[in-house]
Design a protein around this motif. Structure first.
Motif, PDB file in Angstrom:
ATOM      1  N   GLY A 124       0.820  -1.206   0.000  1.00 51.77           N
ATOM      2  CA  GLY A 124       0.000   0.000   0.000  1.00 51.77           C
ATOM      3  C   GLY A 124       0.851   1.252   0.000  1.00 51.77           C
ATOM      4  O   GLY A 124       2.075   1.176  -0.115  1.00 51.77           O
ATOM      5  N   ASP A 125       0.197   2.402   0.153  1.00 54.64           N
ATOM      6  CA  ASP A 125       0.949   3.649   0.062  1.00 54.64           C
ATOM      7  C   ASP A 125       0.215   4.784   0.778  1.00 54.64           C
ATOM      8  O   ASP A 125      -0.943   4.643   1.166  1.00 54.64           O
ATOM      9  CB  ASP A 125       1.183   4.019  -1.416  1.00 54.64           C
ATOM     10  N   VAL A 126       0.943   5.893   0.898  1.00 54.03           N
ATOM     11  CA  VAL A 126       0.385   7.108   1.480  1.00 54.03           C
ATOM     12  C   VAL A 126       0.466   8.193   0.417  1.00 54.03           C
ATOM     13  O   VAL A 126       1.505   8.338  -0.252  1.00 54.03           O
ATOM     14  CB  VAL A 126       1.205   7.528   2.729  1.00 54.03           C
ATOM     15  N   TYR A 127      -0.638   8.906   0.228  1.00 54.38           N
ATOM     16  CA  TYR A 127      -0.682   9.990  -0.752  1.00 54.38           C
ATOM     17  C   TYR A 127      -0.905  11.298  -0.015  1.00 54.38           C
ATOM     18  O   TYR A 127      -1.833  11.409   0.778  1.00 54.38           O
ATOM     19  CB  TYR A 127      -1.828   9.769  -1.751  1.00 54.38           C
ATOM     20  N   ILE A 128      -0.034  12.245  -0.267  1.00 59.88           N
ATOM     21  CA  ILE A 128      -0.225  13.563   0.333  1.00 59.88           C
ATOM     22  C   ILE A 128      -0.537  14.529  -0.804  1.00 59.88           C
ATOM     23  O   ILE A 128       0.261  14.671  -1.743  1.00 59.88           O
ATOM     24  CB  ILE A 128       1.004  13.990   1.154  1.00 59.88           C
ATOM     25  N   ASP A 129      -1.720  15.122  -0.743  1.00 61.48           N
ATOM     26  CA  ASP A 129      -2.218  15.959  -1.845  1.00 61.48           C
ATOM     27  C   ASP A 129      -2.057  15.243  -3.180  1.00 61.48           C
ATOM     28  O   ASP A 129      -1.517  15.793  -4.148  1.00 61.48           O
ATOM     29  CB  ASP A 129      -1.513  17.317  -1.848  1.00 61.48           C
ATOM     30  N   ASN A 130      -2.496  13.998  -3.198  1.00 59.23           N
ATOM     31  CA  ASN A 130      -2.533  13.145  -4.397  1.00 59.23           C
ATOM     32  C   ASN A 130      -1.163  12.707  -4.915  1.00 59.23           C
ATOM     33  O   ASN A 130      -1.061  12.128  -5.987  1.00 59.23           O
ATOM     34  CB  ASN A 130      -3.312  13.817  -5.547  1.00 59.23           C
ATOM     35  N   ILE A 131      -0.117  13.002  -4.146  1.00 60.78           N
ATOM     36  CA  ILE A 131       1.216  12.552  -4.578  1.00 60.78           C
ATOM     37  C   ILE A 131       1.619  11.329  -3.763  1.00 60.78           C
ATOM     38  O   ILE A 131       1.574  11.348  -2.527  1.00 60.78           O
ATOM     39  CB  ILE A 131       2.259  13.681  -4.414  1.00 60.78           C
ATOM     40  N   SER A 132       1.988  10.270  -4.471  1.00 61.14           N
ATOM     41  CA  SER A 132       2.389   9.033  -3.804  1.00 61.14           C
ATOM     42  C   SER A 132       3.740   9.223  -3.123  1.00 61.14           C
ATOM     43  O   SER A 132       4.711   9.660  -3.755  1.00 61.14           O
ATOM     44  CB  SER A 132       2.488   7.926  -4.868  1.00 61.14           C
ATOM     45  N   MET A 133       3.807   8.910  -1.856  1.00 63.33           N
ATOM     46  CA  MET A 133       5.079   9.034  -1.130  1.00 63.33           C
ATOM     47  C   MET A 133       6.109   8.055  -1.698  1.00 63.33           C
ATOM     48  O   MET A 133       7.299   8.343  -1.721  1.00 63.33           O
ATOM     49  CB  MET A 133       4.868   8.764   0.356  1.00 63.33           C
ATOM     50  N   ALA A 134       5.621   6.894  -2.166  1.00 62.41           N
ATOM     51  CA  ALA A 134       6.532   5.877  -2.726  1.00 62.41           C
ATOM     52  C   ALA A 134       7.201   6.378  -4.004  1.00 62.41           C
ATOM     53  O   ALA A 134       8.293   5.917  -4.355  1.00 62.41           O
ATOM     54  CB  ALA A 134       5.763   4.591  -3.000  1.00 62.41           C
ATOM     55  N   SER A 135       6.547   7.313  -4.687  1.00 56.78           N
ATOM     56  CA  SER A 135       7.075   7.767  -5.981  1.00 56.78           C
ATOM     57  C   SER A 135       8.188   8.811  -5.816  1.00 56.78           C
ATOM     58  O   SER A 135       8.864   9.152  -6.778  1.00 56.78           O
ATOM     59  CB  SER A 135       5.940   8.381  -6.817  1.00 56.78           C
ATOM     60  N   LEU A 136       8.392   9.306  -4.589  1.00 61.43           N
ATOM     61  CA  LEU A 136       9.348  10.407  -4.408  1.00 61.43           C
ATOM     62  C   LEU A 136      10.792   9.910  -4.400  1.00 61.43           C
ATOM     63  O   LEU A 136      11.089   8.845  -3.841  1.00 61.43           O
ATOM     64  CB  LEU A 136       9.065  11.147  -3.096  1.00 61.43           C
ATOM     65  N   SER A 137      11.667  10.706  -4.984  1.00 59.15           N
ATOM     66  CA  SER A 137      13.104  10.414  -4.881  1.00 59.15           C
ATOM     67  C   SER A 137      13.539  10.696  -3.447  1.00 59.15           C
ATOM     68  O   SER A 137      12.815  11.359  -2.691  1.00 59.15           O
ATOM     69  CB  SER A 137      13.876  11.339  -5.825  1.00 59.15           C
TER      70      SER A 137
END
Ligand code: ADP
Ligand code: MG
Length: 262
Positions: free
Chosen positions: A62-75
């Motif tokens: 699963g994942d956490v989205y902050i203002d629709n941005i996936s935390m997993a997707s961040l560098s």
């Protein structure tokens, strides 16, 4: 002010070949500007849940989205930046004992590259917000618990966070001091438009300042809703125990459902 969405979040810890499921398939949305409570007994997974919101713990699924941005997707770099937008305060304050009040507040700013003079200016403004201007030069050991938590709040606000995570922030304080810290959090929520998540085992904290509440039990989300609705009509066993049985629970040490509760 940020919206937080927790989607299908599972967190497992592996210890000596054993797997502990600390969180199991949690789905939760916390709206912008809300003061949201998360309650549960000791070991329920509350701290793990807040630590996954800022990715101090990476979800197993699963994942956490902050203002629709996936935390997993961040560098790694963007994650560090995002974390600066998420302040955190704790039960034991986590102040640096060898630094005085103003230097404690300046510390995260200096790490973020803010010039000393500018950092001090900002820190003084925040000390005014938390009503501690006269304690600028004091060391943590010279402060009461409530004052230490005020410094920790000022430090958390230094990087202009969108979100403030409070993990048992009032649990070490007497009721009156806890009340004044909760009032301060309310003011901060309004003044700075910060979304606040309050993790607690104290029901009074939830009734005092939260808009909505989620209840977790053994890593599972068992109930969520408006505080007035949940407290008027708790449905799950654990909600009933926490809300109706609180006098028994917090006045004695006994075993309920094979869990030691204090
Ligand atoms: N770093 C870790 N390693 C192994 N197990 C952990 C770790 N952190 C938490 N746990 C386990 O996860 C469960 C939930 O813990 P925690 O989130 O601290 O609960 P709470 O904050 O509700 O008291 C517990 O069983 C705890 O022992
Ligand atoms: Mg905890």
């Amino acid at each position: 002010m940020s919206k937080i969405e927790i989607k299908n979040l599972t967190k497992k810890f592996e210890i000596n070949g054993d797997s502990i499921v600390a969180l199991k398939d949690i789905n939760l949305t916390i709206d912008k500007g809300e003061i949201f409570g998360i309650i549960g007994m000791s070991g329920a997974g509350k701290s793990t849940l807040v630590r996954t919101i800022n990715y101090l713990e990476k979800p197993s699924k699963g994942d956490v989205y902050i203002d629709n941005i996936s935390m997993a997707s961040l560098s790694a770099k963007d994650l560090r930046k995002k974390r600066r937008e998420i302040g955190m305060i704790f039960q034991n304050f986590n102040l640096l004992e060898q630094k005085n009040v103003i230097d404690n507040i300046c510390f995260p700013l200096e790490i973020a590259g803010v010039k000393k003079k500018e950092a001090k200016k900002k820190a003084r403004k925040l000390l005014d917000t938390v009503s501690l201007s006269d304690k600028e030069k004091a060391y943590p050991s010279q402060l009461s618990g409530g004052q230490k938590q005020r410094v920790a709040i000022a430090r958390a606000l230094a990087s202009n966070p969108e979100i403030l995570l409070c993990d048992e922030a009032t649990s070490a304080l007497d009721p009156q001091t806890a009340g004044s810290i909760l009032n301060l959090l309310k003011e901060i929520n309004k003044k700075f438009n910060i979304t606040i998540i309050i993790i607690t085992h104290q029901m009074s904290v939830v009734t005092e300042i939260c808009d909505r509440v989620a209840i977790i039990d053994s890593g599972r989300l068992v109930e969520e809703g408006k505080v007035s609705d949940i407290f008027a009509n708790p449905k799950s066993d654990v909600a009933k125990e926490l809300i109706i049985g609180k006098e028994i629970r917090f006045s004695t040490t006994k075993s309920i459902n094979n869990r030691k509760v204090v």
